[in-house]
Design an enzyme around this catalytic site. Structure first.
Site, mmCIF file in Angstrom:
data_model
loop_
_atom_site.group_PDB
_atom_site.id
_atom_site.type_symbol
_atom_site.label_atom_id
_atom_site.label_comp_id
_atom_site.label_asym_id
_atom_site.label_seq_id
_atom_site.Cartn_x
_atom_site.Cartn_y
_atom_site.Cartn_z
ATOM 1 N N ASN A 9 52.560 36.142 40.538
ATOM 2 C CA ASN A 9 53.715 36.883 41.069
ATOM 3 C C ASN A 9 54.508 35.923 41.943
ATOM 4 O OD1 ASN A 9 55.489 38.598 42.341
ATOM 5 N ND2 ASN A 9 53.916 39.740 43.473
ATOM 6 N N LYS A 11 57.305 36.290 43.304
ATOM 7 C CA LYS A 11 58.104 36.969 44.343
ATOM 8 C C LYS A 11 59.515 36.352 44.394
ATOM 9 C CE LYS A 11 53.848 38.180 46.666
ATOM 10 N NZ LYS A 11 53.126 38.448 47.894
ATOM 11 N N HIS A 97 53.763 47.367 44.196
ATOM 12 C CA HIS A 97 53.384 46.290 45.110
ATOM 13 C C HIS A 97 53.678 46.732 46.543
ATOM 14 C CE1 HIS A 97 53.173 42.479 47.149
ATOM 15 N NE2 HIS A 97 52.509 42.026 46.100
ATOM 16 N N GLU A 99 54.849 45.247 48.980
ATOM 17 C CA GLU A 99 56.157 44.824 49.509
ATOM 18 C C GLU A 99 57.260 45.768 49.041
ATOM 19 O OE1 GLU A 99 55.875 40.779 48.156
ATOM 20 O OE2 GLU A 99 54.216 40.480 49.555
ATOM 21 N N GLU A 169 45.004 45.363 45.828
ATOM 22 C CA GLU A 169 45.546 44.370 46.742
ATOM 23 C C GLU A 169 45.540 44.917 48.169
ATOM 24 O OE1 GLU A 169 48.273 41.408 44.535
ATOM 25 O OE2 GLU A 169 49.490 43.034 45.299
ATOM 26 N N GLY A 175 49.201 37.349 51.458
ATOM 27 C CA GLY A 175 49.976 36.311 52.137
ATOM 28 C C GLY A 175 49.446 35.944 53.519
ATOM 29 N N SER A 215 45.642 36.635 48.911
ATOM 30 C CA SER A 215 45.135 35.325 49.338
ATOM 31 C C SER A 215 44.053 34.779 48.410
ATOM 32 C CB SER A 215 44.643 35.381 50.792
ATOM 33 O OG SER A 215 45.727 35.696 51.653
#
Ligand code: PGA
Length: 252
Positions: A9, A11, A97, A99, A169, A175, A215
């Site tokens: 991904n 991003k 996701h 985000e 996730e 991240g 991560s």
């Protein structure tokens, strides 16, 4: 049979030239690997889709989008439909996701509409679920993930559910450099598979691909992927360097 999978991904990263370098760096690196029984998926930003699908036509990678509209077509300025993605040979789409949930206010209702749009166009949703740090600390991680699955996915028919990939996730791992331990990932993946089994039966649950994201990197991928219910990874930061991404694919 359960397909093992590594998905990158990207991003909102990379200029056009940098994306071109990364794409070719990855497909060159994959040449020396045996990829039987596994899928490598790249999810670049939308403007680079055509470049990516052209490369995918000649190499053992498939392309996913990072988002899709919950609407099918028409006056929705700035949106990209599942039909558009299908017409460009995109095969997967990341939905749910954290985000998108956090910065773009995507609710469970919107996410389930996106899942439906994707499936109508034969795109496989990579449906993300995962708890926030406070939820884990309060011991609520299982119920949070269960609710996300029930609201976003469990309305699907058996036939549609077969096309879905789930990505666990934990938000606190995305991240941050702090991955879930192999034991934490396995516990959650086993629970997710159990929930799928209760709703859709054992055969479908056993065939379901469940990815870990957060991560994941060349140093921890092998241990995470060795867990019986971890079928691969959804990789963010480490998918932006060809060598790191290839090394993660090699761990699968
Ligand atoms: P990360 O992101 O690998 O950079 O933690 C994973 C993801 O958001 O899918």
């Amino acid at each position: 049979m359960r397909t093992r999978m590594v998905a990158g991904n990207w991003k909102m990263n990379k200029t056009f030239e940098e994306a071109d370098d990364l794409l070719f760096g990855i497909v060159d690196g994959l040449q020396s690997l045996k990829l039987e029984g596994m899928e490598v998926i790249l999810c670049p930003p939308f403007p680079y889709m055509e470049m990516a699908t052209d490369v995918a036509a000649e190499h053992p990678v498939r392309i996913g989008a990072q988002n899709v509209s919950q609407f099918s077509t028409g006056a929705y300025t700035g949106e990209i439909s599942a039909e558009m993605l299908r017409s460009m040979d995109v095969d997967f789409v990341i939905i749910g996701h954290s985000e998108r949930r956090k910065y773009f206010g995507e609710t469970d209702e919107v996410l389930s509409a996106k899942v439906n749009q994707a499936l109508l166009q034969d795109l496989s949703p990579i449906f993300c679920c995962g708890e926030q740090l406070e939820e884990r600390e309060a011991g609520r991680h299982r119920e949070v993930v269960q609710a996300q699955l029930e609201k976003g996915l469990f309305h699907l028919s058996d036939e549609d559910m077969k096309e879905v990939v789930i990505a666990y996730e934990p938000v606190w791992a995305i991240g941050t450099g702090v991955n879930a331990s192999a034991a934490q990932a396995q516990e959650m993946h086993a629970m997710i598979r159990e929930l799928v089994q209760e709703r859709y039966g054992q055969a479908l649950a056993q065939d379901m691909t469940i990815l870990y994201g957060g991560s994941c990197n060349p140093a921890n991928a092998a241990e995470l992927f060795a867990q019986p219910d971890v079928d691969g990874g959804l990789i963010g930061g480490a998918s932006l360097k060809a060598d790191d991404f290839i090394s993660i694919v090699r761990s699968l």
